[in-house]
Scaffold this motif. Structure first.
Motif, PDB file in Angstrom:
ATOM      1  N   GLN A 169       0.845  -1.192   0.000  1.00 13.78           N
ATOM      2  CA  GLN A 169       0.000   0.000   0.000  1.00 13.78           C
ATOM      3  C   GLN A 169       0.880   1.241   0.000  1.00 13.78           C
ATOM      4  O   GLN A 169       2.065   1.175   0.311  1.00 13.78           O
ATOM      5  CB  GLN A 169      -0.873   0.022   1.265  1.00 13.78           C
ATOM      6  CG  GLN A 169      -1.668  -1.234   1.505  1.00 13.78           C
ATOM      7  CD  GLN A 169      -2.758  -1.397   0.493  1.00 13.78           C
ATOM      8  OE1 GLN A 169      -3.477  -0.457   0.206  1.00 13.78           O
ATOM      9  NE2 GLN A 169      -2.878  -2.580  -0.058  1.00 13.78           N
ATOM     10  N   LYS A 170       0.265   2.375  -0.317  1.00 15.69           N
ATOM     11  CA  LYS A 170       0.973   3.645  -0.262  1.00 15.69           C
ATOM     12  C   LYS A 170       0.448   4.411   0.956  1.00 15.69           C
ATOM     13  O   LYS A 170      -0.754   4.573   1.126  1.00 15.69           O
ATOM     14  CB  LYS A 170       0.735   4.457  -1.535  1.00 15.69           C
ATOM     15  CG  LYS A 170       1.622   5.678  -1.657  1.00 15.69           C
ATOM     16  CD  LYS A 170       1.528   6.325  -3.019  1.00 15.69           C
ATOM     17  CE  LYS A 170       2.265   5.607  -4.098  1.00 15.69           C
ATOM     18  NZ  LYS A 170       3.702   5.567  -4.031  1.00 15.69           N
ATOM     19  N   CYS A 171       1.339   4.868   1.823  1.00 17.03           N
ATOM     20  CA  CYS A 171       0.963   5.593   3.034  1.00 17.03           C
ATOM     21  C   CYS A 171       0.357   6.943   2.638  1.00 17.03           C
ATOM     22  O   CYS A 171       0.976   7.712   1.901  1.00 17.03           O
ATOM     23  CB  CYS A 171       2.179   5.814   3.935  1.00 17.03           C
ATOM     24  SG  CYS A 171       1.810   6.749   5.425  1.00 17.03           S
ATOM     25  N   PRO A 172      -0.868   7.260   3.109  1.00 17.31           N
ATOM     26  CA  PRO A 172      -1.488   8.529   2.749  1.00 17.31           C
ATOM     27  C   PRO A 172      -0.824   9.745   3.390  1.00 17.31           C
ATOM     28  O   PRO A 172      -1.041  10.867   2.948  1.00 17.31           O
ATOM     29  CB  PRO A 172      -2.930   8.385   3.253  1.00 17.31           C
ATOM     30  CG  PRO A 172      -2.910   7.301   4.252  1.00 17.31           C
ATOM     31  CD  PRO A 172      -1.751   6.422   3.919  1.00 17.31           C
ATOM     32  N   CYS A 201       2.908  10.015   4.281  1.00 18.56           N
ATOM     33  CA  CYS A 201       4.252  10.294   3.755  1.00 18.56           C
ATOM     34  C   CYS A 201       4.453   9.826   2.316  1.00 18.56           C
ATOM     35  O   CYS A 201       5.420  10.205   1.671  1.00 18.56           O
ATOM     36  CB  CYS A 201       5.317   9.678   4.656  1.00 18.56           C
ATOM     37  SG  CYS A 201       5.288   7.869   4.685  1.00 18.56           S
ATOM     38  N   GLY A 202       3.561   8.964   1.819  1.00 17.03           N
ATOM     39  CA  GLY A 202       3.667   8.504   0.443  1.00 17.03           C
ATOM     40  C   GLY A 202       4.568   7.300   0.236  1.00 17.03           C
ATOM     41  O   GLY A 202       4.725   6.832  -0.895  1.00 17.03           O
ATOM     42  N   LYS A 203       5.192   6.768   1.310  1.00 13.33           N
ATOM     43  CA  LYS A 203       6.064   5.603   1.180  1.00 13.33           C
ATOM     44  C   LYS A 203       5.223   4.352   0.974  1.00 13.33           C
ATOM     45  O   LYS A 203       4.098   4.250   1.449  1.00 13.33           O
ATOM     46  CB  LYS A 203       6.907   5.406   2.449  1.00 13.33           C
ATOM     47  CG  LYS A 203       8.009   6.395   2.639  1.00 13.33           C
ATOM     48  CD  LYS A 203       9.012   5.978   3.695  1.00 13.33           C
ATOM     49  CE  LYS A 203       8.385   5.573   4.994  1.00 13.33           C
ATOM     50  NZ  LYS A 203       9.362   5.357   6.076  1.00 13.33           N
ATOM     51  N   ASP A 204       5.799   3.379   0.262  1.00 15.86           N
ATOM     52  CA  ASP A 204       5.158   2.080   0.131  1.00 15.86           C
ATOM     53  C   ASP A 204       5.405   1.270   1.395  1.00 15.86           C
ATOM     54  O   ASP A 204       6.489   1.347   1.982  1.00 15.86           O
ATOM     55  CB  ASP A 204       5.720   1.312  -1.073  1.00 15.86           C
ATOM     56  CG  ASP A 204       5.228   1.892  -2.396  1.00 15.86           C
ATOM     57  OD1 ASP A 204       4.208   2.603  -2.381  1.00 15.86           O
ATOM     58  OD2 ASP A 204       5.862   1.612  -3.430  1.00 15.86           O
ATOM     59  N   CYS A 236       1.989   3.595   7.200  1.00 19.74           N
ATOM     60  CA  CYS A 236       3.251   2.884   7.398  1.00 19.74           C
ATOM     61  C   CYS A 236       3.587   2.928   8.882  1.00 19.74           C
ATOM     62  O   CYS A 236       3.019   3.715   9.645  1.00 19.74           O
ATOM     63  CB  CYS A 236       4.364   3.524   6.566  1.00 19.74           C
ATOM     64  SG  CYS A 236       4.847   5.174   7.086  1.00 19.74           S
ATOM     65  N   CYS A 241       4.439   6.418  10.390  1.00 21.20           N
ATOM     66  CA  CYS A 241       3.341   7.386  10.555  1.00 21.20           C
ATOM     67  C   CYS A 241       2.227   6.873  11.456  1.00 21.20           C
ATOM     68  O   CYS A 241       1.457   7.667  11.987  1.00 21.20           O
ATOM     69  CB  CYS A 241       2.753   7.738   9.191  1.00 21.20           C
ATOM     70  SG  CYS A 241       3.931   8.500   8.072  1.00 21.20           S
TER      71      CYS A 241
END
Length: 157
Positions: free
Chosen positions: A56-59, A61-64, A75, A78
């Motif tokens: 998934q993509k963290c809403p 920070c944007g990291k996978d 993630c 976060c």
């Protein structure tokens, strides 16, 4: 054991239980579970669910990240910050909307004694103080408006 009275969210009937978080009476619990299962099956059918182990993509920070649980949304970096932020905002907002503070000064050592006494009679310090004031008002009638009893059933006017 304390018994709580609730109103069923499905049928609207009142019921009593030892749980303070119950939402459904014993007759509607099965219906509620059936509706939850049906809603989940519909989401799964429409590919709206994200399986555990998927990327998934963290809403925030944007990291996978790899989803480890069914309810994970962030993630690991976060997730903790989001939980603390949500808890802090919701509890402080709730307290501001529903409570007022009164401060009083006690002699040294009396605070712990007051807490111990309240616990020994099964009350919080707040409830002990309110009940004490109500009892005093009942035994010493005056023209001063009385405090409402927090445990008394609410009456509609």
């Amino acid at each position: 054991m304390k018994i709580f009275t609730h109103t069923c969210e499905i049928c609207g009937n009142e019921f009593q239980t030892a749980s303070n978080t119950a939402k459904y009476c014993k007759y509607c619990r099965g219906k509620a579970q059936y509706m939850r299962n049906k809603a989940y099956a519909e989401k799964k059918k429409n590919n709206e669910t994200q399986p555990v182990g998927s990327t998934q993509k963290c809403p925030v920070c944007g990291k996978d990240f790899v989803k480890n649980t069914g309810i994970q949304k962030f993630c690991s970096d976060c997730n903790h910050a989001q939980m603390i932020k949500k808890k802090t905002v919701s509890s402080s907002q709730y307290n501001k909307e529903n409570y007022e503070q009164v401060r009083f000064i006690l002699p040294v050592g009396q605070r712990e004694l007051l807490k111990e006494y309240a616990a020994s009679v099964g009350l919080s310090v707040n409830k002990l103080l309110v009940k004490s004031i109500i009892e005093y008002q009942n035994n010493h009638p005056t023209d001063v408006p009385k405090l409402p009893d927090p445990d008394a059933p609410e009456t509609e006017n």
